[in-house]
Design an enzyme around this catalytic site. Structure first.
Site, PDB file in Angstrom:
ATOM      1  N   ARG A  36      16.412  29.475  22.138  1.00 25.51           N
ATOM      2  CA  ARG A  36      17.810  29.692  22.515  1.00 25.51           C
ATOM      3  C   ARG A  36      18.786  29.509  21.364  1.00 25.51           C
ATOM      4  O   ARG A  36      19.687  30.319  21.164  1.00 25.51           O
ATOM      5  CB  ARG A  36      18.243  28.685  23.602  1.00 25.51           C
ATOM      6  CG  ARG A  36      17.981  29.131  24.992  1.00 25.51           C
ATOM      7  CD  ARG A  36      17.749  27.927  25.857  1.00 25.51           C
ATOM      8  NE  ARG A  36      16.521  27.294  25.423  1.00 25.51           N
ATOM      9  CZ  ARG A  36      15.326  27.672  25.863  1.00 25.51           C
ATOM     10  NH1 ARG A  36      15.209  28.596  26.755  1.00 25.51           N
ATOM     11  NH2 ARG A  36      14.225  27.109  25.397  1.00 25.51           N
ATOM     12  N   THR A  37      18.642  28.418  20.631  1.00 25.12           N
ATOM     13  CA  THR A  37      19.657  28.118  19.627  1.00 25.12           C
ATOM     14  C   THR A  37      19.689  29.219  18.581  1.00 25.12           C
ATOM     15  O   THR A  37      20.747  29.740  18.234  1.00 25.12           O
ATOM     16  CB  THR A  37      19.372  26.751  18.984  1.00 25.12           C
ATOM     17  OG1 THR A  37      19.275  25.788  20.030  1.00 25.12           O
ATOM     18  CG2 THR A  37      20.484  26.348  18.029  1.00 25.12           C
TER      19      THR A  37
ATOM     20  N   LYS B 165       5.246  26.642  -0.159  1.00 23.64           N
ATOM     21  CA  LYS B 165       4.844  26.410  -1.561  1.00 23.64           C
ATOM     22  C   LYS B 165       5.381  25.088  -2.088  1.00 23.64           C
ATOM     23  O   LYS B 165       5.165  24.729  -3.228  1.00 23.64           O
ATOM     24  CB  LYS B 165       5.383  27.539  -2.459  1.00 23.64           C
ATOM     25  CG  LYS B 165       4.961  28.928  -2.059  1.00 23.64           C
ATOM     26  CD  LYS B 165       5.591  29.941  -3.019  1.00 23.64           C
ATOM     27  CE  LYS B 165       5.364  31.371  -2.560  1.00 23.64           C
ATOM     28  NZ  LYS B 165       6.208  32.314  -3.301  1.00 23.64           N
TER      29      LYS B 165
ATOM     30  N   ARG C   5      18.242  23.960  11.406  1.00 25.59           N
ATOM     31  CA  ARG C   5      17.526  22.972  12.240  1.00 25.59           C
ATOM     32  C   ARG C   5      16.421  22.358  11.413  1.00 25.59           C
ATOM     33  O   ARG C   5      15.672  23.070  10.730  1.00 25.59           O
ATOM     34  CB  ARG C   5      16.941  23.621  13.487  1.00 25.59           C
ATOM     35  CG  ARG C   5      16.028  22.668  14.259  1.00 25.59           C
ATOM     36  CD  ARG C   5      15.606  23.189  15.596  1.00 25.59           C
ATOM     37  NE  ARG C   5      16.708  23.205  16.550  1.00 25.59           N
ATOM     38  CZ  ARG C   5      16.583  23.588  17.809  1.00 25.59           C
ATOM     39  NH1 ARG C   5      15.415  23.970  18.277  1.00 25.59           N
ATOM     40  NH2 ARG C   5      17.637  23.581  18.616  1.00 25.59           N
TER      41      ARG C   5
ATOM     42  N   HIS D 105      22.932  17.363  18.060  1.00 24.46           N
ATOM     43  CA  HIS D 105      22.791  18.808  18.304  1.00 24.46           C
ATOM     44  C   HIS D 105      24.163  19.271  18.813  1.00 24.46           C
ATOM     45  O   HIS D 105      24.340  19.579  19.991  1.00 24.46           O
ATOM     46  CB  HIS D 105      21.683  19.027  19.341  1.00 24.46           C
ATOM     47  CG  HIS D 105      21.238  20.446  19.508  1.00 24.46           C
ATOM     48  ND1 HIS D 105      21.894  21.522  18.954  1.00 24.46           N
ATOM     49  CD2 HIS D 105      20.177  20.961  20.190  1.00 24.46           C
ATOM     50  CE1 HIS D 105      21.247  22.629  19.297  1.00 24.46           C
ATOM     51  NE2 HIS D 105      20.213  22.318  20.042  1.00 24.46           N
TER      52      HIS D 105
HETATM   53  C1  NCD Z   1      16.942  21.246  22.772  1.00 27.25           C
HETATM   54  C2  NCD Z   1      16.683  20.737  21.361  1.00 27.25           C
HETATM   55  O1  NCD Z   1      16.198  21.487  20.525  1.00 27.25           O
HETATM   56  O2  NCD Z   1      17.018  19.587  21.151  1.00 27.25           O
HETATM   57  N1  NCD Z   1      16.724  22.630  22.876  1.00 27.25           N
HETATM   58  C3  NCD Z   1      17.821  23.441  22.741  1.00 27.25           C
HETATM   59  O3  NCD Z   1      18.357  23.590  21.665  1.00 27.25           O
HETATM   60  N2  NCD Z   1      18.289  24.006  23.859  1.00 27.25           N
HETATM   61  C4  NCD Z   1      16.230  20.518  23.818  1.00 27.25           C
HETATM   62  C5  NCD Z   1      14.759  20.324  23.706  1.00 27.25           C
HETATM   63  O4  NCD Z   1      14.106  20.822  22.790  1.00 27.25           O
HETATM   64  O5  NCD Z   1      14.237  19.649  24.587  1.00 27.25           O
END
Ligand code: NCD
Length: 296
Positions: free
Chosen positions: A53-54, A81, A102, A130
């Site tokens: 999703r993100t 590498k 991320r 997040h």
């Molecule tokens: C979340 C995350 O990555 O922290 N996912 C997201 O971005 N919707 C929640 C999760 O991974 O449980």
């Protein structure tokens, strides 16, 4: 606001501005006409941890605004590498106008922002923060409950490692009279520093092991399996589950950042108070608003 690293860097006024901008973006999206608000700009997405999703909602958001996207996946890049995060950021900030990052390490996005010539958006740094998920969670609450001040919210699940919980609790502490309930087994309790922060602000919260239903929002999270040792994981798996019987006909909305594994029964999905798929849709207008605020 130059970067978006942590909810701690922004105040309530800035949060409200982003939510307002997201409403405008949702409205523009509903008109269905192509937009040119970020035409000629390039977003780079850099992911060292899995994401559906993100990453895809950021890429969609950028394209909906008329911009372009380039993407780096740590598994198929020079990370393999041995290239460092800092070198990667130095290079990619020369290729793009904004970066979404991320990374499994807490503080990685902050570190990246020191070496980047373009804005960095934190899309999750370990169990820490997040912030864009938090903004879309706040947007969902505002749209589906009708208000944020004064709500009663229960968090269920992995409150120890769930970064979406950590970010959202902090953000909600900036609003008035929010009441918090933390429901989890002993092993998955909310971290001490978060409780101390709430206490220092005189905010009401309760830790429970049983379910309650006099609430406005039920926020469920998956067990963050990747952050547990195998022994720790064995002890806590299957320790909570949301069933239809538990939530049908109740006044609260049910949220979940997704992915859902087995903590919410599929039967719950069609109930009118199940809002988690709508919540993930709201990621588009909210991320459009964030991109536009930072480089528009
Ligand atoms: C979340 C995350 O990555 O922290 N996912 C997201 O971005 N919707 C929640 C999760 O991974 O449980």
């Amino acid at each position: 606001m130059k970067h978006l690293i942590s909810m701690r860097d922004i105040d309530r006024g800035q949060i409200e501005e982003i939510l307002k901008e997201a409403e405008r973006m949702e409205h523009l999206l509903n008109k269905g006409k192509p937009l040119k608000l970020l035409e000629g700009k390039i977003l780079a997405t850099i992911f060292y941890e899995p994401s559906t999703r993100t990453r895809l909602s950021f890429e969609t958001a950028m394209k909906r605004l008329g911009g372009d996207v380039i993407t780096m996946d740590s598994k198929s890049s020079s990370t393999m590498k041995g290239e460092s995060l800092i070198d990667t950021i130095r290079v990619i900030s020369g290729y793009s106008d904004i970066i979404v990052l991320r990374h499994p390490n807490e503080g990685a996005a902050r570190l990246a922002s020191k070496y980047s010539s373009v804005p960095i958006i934190n899309a999750g740094d370990g169990a820490n923060q997040h912030p864009t998920q938090t903004l879309l969670d706040l947007y969902t609450i505002k749209r589906e409950v009708g208000k944020i001040d004064g709500i009663k919210i229960a968090f269920v699940g992995d409150l120890k490692y769930g970064r979406t919980v950590h970010s959202l609790v902090y953000a909600l502490s900036l609003f008035n009279d929010v009441e918090f309930y933390f429901i989890s087994p002993e092993e998955l309790k909310i971290p001490k520093d978060i409780k101390e922060d709430l206490r220092s602000k005189n905010i009401k919260f309760k830790e429970l092991t049983d379910f309650i239903d006099d609430i406005d929002v039920l926020y469920v999270t998956r067990l963050q399996k990747e952050r547990f040792s195998p022994e720790e994981y064995e002890k806590v798996k299957f320790s909570y589950r949301i069933t239809k019987d538990l939530v049908e006909g109740k006044r609260f909305i049910i949220m979940h950042p997704l992915p859902r594994i087995d903590e919410i029964d599929y039967e719950v999905d069609n109930l009118p108070n199940a809002k988690y798929f709508k919540q993930s849709y709201y990621g588009i207008p909210v991320r459009m608003a964030i991109l536009y605020k930072l480089i528009g």
